[in-house]
Design an enzyme around this catalytic site. Structure first.
Site, PDB file in Angstrom:
ATOM      1  N   ASP A  96       0.855  -1.187   0.000  1.00 41.13           N
ATOM      2  CA  ASP A  96       0.000   0.000   0.000  1.00 41.13           C
ATOM      3  C   ASP A  96       0.886   1.230   0.000  1.00 41.13           C
ATOM      4  OD1 ASP A  96      -2.010   2.033   0.904  1.00 41.13           O
ATOM      5  OD2 ASP A  96      -3.247   0.251   1.176  1.00 41.13           O
TER       6      ASP A  96
ATOM      7  N   GLY B 105      -5.173   4.989   2.539  1.00 40.21           N
ATOM      8  CA  GLY B 105      -5.235   3.951   3.572  1.00 40.21           C
ATOM      9  C   GLY B 105      -4.701   4.446   4.904  1.00 40.21           C
TER      10      GLY B 105
ATOM     11  N   TYR C 213     -12.755   6.976 -12.553  1.00 39.05           N
ATOM     12  CA  TYR C 213     -12.863   5.756 -11.742  1.00 39.05           C
ATOM     13  C   TYR C 213     -13.530   4.640 -12.563  1.00 39.05           C
ATOM     14  CZ  TYR C 213     -14.172   2.810  -7.711  1.00 39.05           C
ATOM     15  OH  TYR C 213     -14.329   1.780  -6.821  1.00 39.05           O
TER      16      TYR C 213
ATOM     17  N   ARG D 105     -18.536   9.111   1.428  1.00 36.09           N
ATOM     18  CA  ARG D 105     -19.604   8.153   1.129  1.00 36.09           C
ATOM     19  C   ARG D 105     -20.776   8.387   2.076  1.00 36.09           C
ATOM     20  NH1 ARG D 105     -16.012   2.797  -0.531  1.00 36.09           N
ATOM     21  NH2 ARG D 105     -14.280   3.767   0.509  1.00 36.09           N
TER      22      ARG D 105
HETATM   23  N1  LIG Z   1     -15.845   0.071  -0.472  1.00 35.85           N
HETATM   24  C1  LIG Z   1     -16.684  -0.170  -1.453  1.00 35.85           C
HETATM   25  O1  LIG Z   1     -17.906  -0.092  -1.270  1.00 35.85           O
HETATM   26  C2  LIG Z   1     -16.182  -0.546  -2.825  1.00 35.85           C
HETATM   27  C3  LIG Z   1     -17.119  -0.726  -3.856  1.00 35.85           C
HETATM   28  C4  LIG Z   1     -16.665  -1.088  -5.108  1.00 35.85           C
HETATM   29  C5  LIG Z   1     -15.313  -1.322  -5.328  1.00 35.85           C
HETATM   30  N2  LIG Z   1     -14.440  -1.137  -4.320  1.00 35.85           N
HETATM   31  C6  LIG Z   1     -13.010  -1.356  -4.622  1.00 35.85           C
HETATM   32  O2  LIG Z   1     -12.370  -2.016  -3.550  1.00 35.85           O
HETATM   33  C7  LIG Z   1     -11.021  -1.540  -3.425  1.00 35.85           C
HETATM   34  C8  LIG Z   1     -10.787  -1.049  -2.002  1.00 35.85           C
HETATM   35  O3  LIG Z   1     -11.705   0.001  -1.691  1.00 35.85           O
HETATM   36  P1  LIG Z   1     -11.806   0.595  -0.216  1.00 35.85           P
HETATM   37  O4  LIG Z   1     -13.211   0.981  -0.008  1.00 35.85           O
HETATM   38  O5  LIG Z   1     -11.159  -0.327   0.724  1.00 35.85           O
HETATM   39  O6  LIG Z   1     -10.969   1.943  -0.381  1.00 35.85           O
HETATM   40  P2  LIG Z   1      -9.747   2.503   0.506  1.00 35.85           P
HETATM   41  O7  LIG Z   1      -9.443   3.854  -0.031  1.00 35.85           O
HETATM   42  O8  LIG Z   1     -10.043   2.350   1.951  1.00 35.85           O
HETATM   43  O9  LIG Z   1      -8.590   1.493   0.148  1.00 35.85           O
HETATM   44  C9  LIG Z   1      -7.813   1.593  -1.004  1.00 35.85           C
HETATM   45  C10 LIG Z   1      -6.355   1.362  -0.600  1.00 35.85           C
HETATM   46  O10 LIG Z   1      -5.552   1.374  -1.777  1.00 35.85           O
HETATM   47  C11 LIG Z   1      -4.377   2.122  -1.501  1.00 35.85           C
HETATM   48  N3  LIG Z   1      -3.843   2.620  -2.767  1.00 35.85           N
HETATM   49  C12 LIG Z   1      -4.430   3.474  -3.644  1.00 35.85           C
HETATM   50  N4  LIG Z   1      -3.625   3.675  -4.698  1.00 35.85           N
HETATM   51  C13 LIG Z   1      -2.523   2.911  -4.490  1.00 35.85           C
HETATM   52  C14 LIG Z   1      -1.325   2.682  -5.230  1.00 35.85           C
HETATM   53  N5  LIG Z   1      -1.097   3.280  -6.396  1.00 35.85           N
HETATM   54  N6  LIG Z   1      -0.408   1.842  -4.724  1.00 35.85           N
HETATM   55  C15 LIG Z   1      -0.609   1.220  -3.534  1.00 35.85           C
HETATM   56  N7  LIG Z   1      -1.722   1.394  -2.787  1.00 35.85           N
HETATM   57  C16 LIG Z   1      -2.658   2.238  -3.265  1.00 35.85           C
HETATM   58  C17 LIG Z   1      -4.846   3.219  -0.545  1.00 35.85           C
HETATM   59  O11 LIG Z   1      -3.803   3.809   0.183  1.00 35.85           O
HETATM   60  C18 LIG Z   1      -5.826   2.446   0.320  1.00 35.85           C
HETATM   61  O12 LIG Z   1      -5.187   1.846   1.428  1.00 35.85           O
HETATM   62  C19 LIG Z   1     -10.847  -0.454  -4.475  1.00 35.85           C
HETATM   63  O13 LIG Z   1     -10.232  -1.031  -5.610  1.00 35.85           O
HETATM   64  C20 LIG Z   1     -12.253  -0.053  -4.798  1.00 35.85           C
HETATM   65  O14 LIG Z   1     -12.374   0.449  -6.107  1.00 35.85           O
HETATM   66  C21 LIG Z   1     -14.829  -0.735  -3.075  1.00 35.85           C
END
Ligand SMILES: NC(=O)c1ccc[n+]([C@@H]2O[C@H](COP(=O)([O-])OP(=O)(O)OC[C@H]3O[C@@H](n4cnc5c(N)ncnc54)[C@H](O)[C@@H]3O)[C@@H](O)[C@H]2O)c1
Length: 326
Positions: free
Chosen positions: A32, A37, A146, A187
């Protein structure tokens, strides 16, 4: 011991996946760059010999020594407030980032599972959305960064499956909630709870008739775990079909938190989807999966989590570490 790499491992969903794979006896490597995060999501795992953390940007070349059985690509900004602020990084992690993961998977002979999203359906004209629906996305609208990154991510993953014979899985995640969401990530659920805890009115965008369906994080993780171990390479929706209007949802939060505040209406953002409900027929048939946690129970757990946070977090604005423009 099987070894799994989880990108985005310090995020909301990634950290819950780390917990699950540790519980199942895997060696877990979380990667990460902490752009959205938080280390606190995984610090309870640091003392474990079967947990490692790489502070690294997945959009740059990635290397992991030793064998890898599975790669779960969850790195990506996920909420509109994040990806509208860091649009180029969002496009890069959904293109360069997955390309790096797929390359690593080929070298290691690993299976890849990617986090796709209900946003690939855009503002859907089919309701509920089955996996066969191709979507209604505006590529040049603000949310396009996105939605199109995720659509590209699915396409390149399928190409590696078809042309290189790589084992791949695609989960289309619908709105998920639970502990470790950020209060300030924009959100609707944390926004409502944050407003209730601060004693503010709850902001509804539009007239509140738009619908969402919310899946509790443990249910989602179970679905993802089953999909990873299945032999199905095409996209699978994982989400909770229990649909609710945003106005009704706001009223549920008012009841849950006991706040004396009311709902106030504001203009709807551009390209905001009007309806969201997963068709989970495939997940039921292929994975024998369906959500088990009711909204009432999931909201109670999530509310208790938000209440347990230090009070200053209620007033902290959204942050993006290592903020860079490209
Ligand atoms: N939470 C939801 O409802 C939801 C719905 C649909 C899809 N998703 C997908 O699930 C995944 C996680 O979402 P989340 O809700 O946990 O979001 P989040 O922002 O809490 O987690 C995303 C993580 O990815 C890390 N990150 C981003 N770009 C990065 C990079 N270039 N290199 C390394 N780390 C990187 C961030 O630091 C973070 O820790 C995402 O791919 C998101 O698109 C989530």
């Amino acid at each position: 011991m099987k070894r799994v790499l989880i990108t985005g491992g310090a995020g909301f969903l990634g950290s819950h996946l780390c917990d699950r794979f540790i519980k199942e006896g895997y060696h877990v490597i979380a990667m990460d760059n902490l752009i959205t995060g938080d280390m606190r999501n995984i610090e309870h795992l640091f003392h474990l010999p079967n947990f490692e953390f790489y502070h690294h940007d997945v959009s740059k070349f990635i290397h992991v020594p030793g064998e890898l059985d599975y790669i779960l690509h969850f790195a990506s900004p996920a909420s509109p407030i994040d990806y509208l602020k860091i649009p180029i990084q969002t496009l890069k992690v959904g293109s360069l980032g997955i390309h790096n993961c797929l390359g690593l998977a080929r070298v290691k002979g690993a299976r890849v599972l990617i986090a796709s999203t209900s946003e690939v359906y855009g503002d859907p004209s089919v309701h509920p959305q089955p996996e066969e629906y191709w979507g209604n996305v505006n590529p040049v609208g603000p949310r396009g960064v996105y939605d199109e990154a995720k659509r590209f991510q699915e396409a390149i993953t399928m190409a590696y499956h078809t042309y290189h014979g790589l084992e791949t899985r695609i989960v289309r995640i619908f709105n998920t909630y639970g502990p470790r969401m950020r209060l300030n990530d924009g959100r609707v659920l944390p926004a409502f709870i944050g407003q209730a805890l601060r004693g503010e009115d709850l902001t509804v965008f539009g007239d509140g008739s738009q619908t969402r369906s919310f899946c509790y994080v443990d249910d989602l993780v179970e679905g993802i775990y089953r999909l990873l171990l299945s032999d199905y390479a095409y996209p699978v929706n994982i989400g909770n079909p229990s649909e609710i209007t945003i106005k009704e949802f706001g009223e549920e939060i008012i009841k849950l938190t006991g706040t004396k505040q009311k709902l106030i209406l504001k203009d709807l953002p551009v390209d905001d989807p009007k309806q969201r409900q997963p068709d989970i027929t495939k997940a039921k048939a292929i994975l024998d999966w369906e959500p088990k946690v009711s909204r009432e129970e999931g909201l109670r757990i999530t509310y208790d989590y938000f209440k347990s946070l230090p009070e200053e977090e209620l007033y902290t604005a959204a942050y993006h570490r290592e903020f860079a423009k490209n």
